[in-house]
Structure formats: C-alpha cells, structure tokens
Design a protein around this motif. Structure first.
Motif: not given
Length: 232
Positions: A14-20, A83-88
């Motif tokens: 889940c990509p939103w889980c990594a972002i979350g 994700a890039a903005g969060l360093g992911v």
C-alpha cells in the motif's frame, strides 16, 4: 510527556501506508517532547489471494478502479512526487507487480515478537523498532526497486537490510509460524470495520483513517493526548 499507543493497520503493498508512516514521523517531530509513541504494525492484505499470479501494476489498478491508463499513470506520478517530498523512495512504483504479502506479514509478526521494542520514554526513543525497520525495508524493496516481496529471497534480503537474523527468518518462511496470528489479526480489524488502509488506531480507542497531512495528524494526536490528560 504523554505516551500514545498506535496500532498502524497497513499493507506492505500500500503506497499510502508508506506515505502515512512518513507523515506520522513528521507529525511526531513537531510534537517532540510532548508526545511519544509506542508503534505496532498490524496486518492487512490488499491482495489476499495466496494463488495470486503477479501482473504489471498499472493495468491491474486500472481494472480494479475502472479508470484509464492515463488517469492511473497520473495518479502514480502524484504518489511518487508526494513520496519524494517526504524522502521516501518510490522510483519503482510503475514497474512493480501485484503481489500477495502474507509471508511479509508473518515476518513482521516474527520481528515484533523476537526483538525488544525501544522504550518510548528512553533516550533511544528515536530508534525504530526491529518491526519498523523491516517494514521500511519492505516498502523500499517494493516501491523503490519494484522487487517482488512475496518471494523468499527478496524477503530475506529485507530482513538483512533491517539488521535482523536471516537464518531465523528463513526458518519462519519454511514453516507456518505466525500464520494463525496474521489471519486472526486481519479478521479482528475487518470485524472492527477497517476496510481500507492506512488506519491508525490510537490507544485501541480512537481511529484516524488515511494518510493525513502531518499538521492535521499532529493536531489530532495533540487533542487525544489532551483528552487523556484531562480530569475525569
């Protein structure tokens, strides 16, 4: 300092889980000194079919959500920018395949049961637990390198990347260990009404749905902490 328990219901795929999770970290940084967190990863499968045949992610998502390839590609690009903005690392987003993550969840249960969790009240509070380190390694493998996190060799590389015992993990994968625990956990959260992820369950009482912006998430955590600390 107020200690909050967070059960983070999520899936490796889940990509939103990594972002979350990344947004949660930003929220906690803004609350540093006021709120500490005892984080536990809980299982959820976006593709629960154990006989799932991997296929390219973009056509699979188009079919699932009934949108065009152009719309889905735009959506994936938006996630990559977030994700890039969060360093992911999401550089493998569009190259990945669909996958079943049951074995990954078994290893996450193993990591949580085998390795001690740093005390949220201690000087090591900033140190991620073994379970979190493994979860992040799995996210990086799937979204960053488009590796198939249903394959044992990929899972064991993630275990090594997290600094955990790969031999012990291989024994888990070769057995049925933690299978019942994962299924019971998934069933419990489904029965509780959680049908999408990420879902942040705070102190087994409050529910925060979705990957909220850090400022909004911080304010919600602050309100929960204030309610906990208010006189009955």
């Amino acid at each position: 300092m107020t200690l909050l328990r967070i059960d983070l219901v999520s899936d490796v795929a889940c990509p939103w889980c990594a972002i979350g999770y990344a947004r949660l970290q930003q929220a906690l940084q803004s609350l540093q000194g006021a709120i500490a967190v005892d984080l536990h990863w809980r299982a959820f499968e976006l593709n629960p079919d154990p006989a799932l045949k991997p296929e390219p992610i973009l056509p699979a998502l188009c079919r699932k959500y009934g949108v065009s390839a152009a719309q889905m590609q735009q959506s994936q690009q938006m996630l990559m920018q977030l994700a890039a903005g969060l360093g992911v690392n999401f550089s493998g987003m569009e190259q990945r395949l669909t996958c079943n993550t049951f074995d990954a969840h078994r290893l996450l249960k193993w990591a949580g049961a085998t390795y001690p969790v740093p005390s949220a009240q201690s000087d090591s509070a900033q140190q991620a637990s073994a379970q979190t380190q493994l979860k992040l390694a799995l996210f990086d493998a799937y979204f960053g390198r488009a590796e198939q996190v249903s394959e044992p060799q990929v899972l064991l590389r993630c275990v090594e990347a997290a600094g955990l015992n790969a031999d012990a993990a291989a024994q888990v994968l070769a057995s049925t260990q933690f299978a019942d625990e994962v299924r019971a956990e998934e069933a419990a959260y489904q029965q509780a009404g959680i049908s999408s992820v990420p879902a942040f369950v705070i102190n087994q009482r409050y529910l925060i749905s979705g990957a909220q912006e850090p400022a909004q998430l911080a304010e919600t955590l602050r309100q929960i902490a204030a309610e906990m600390n208010s006189p009955a």
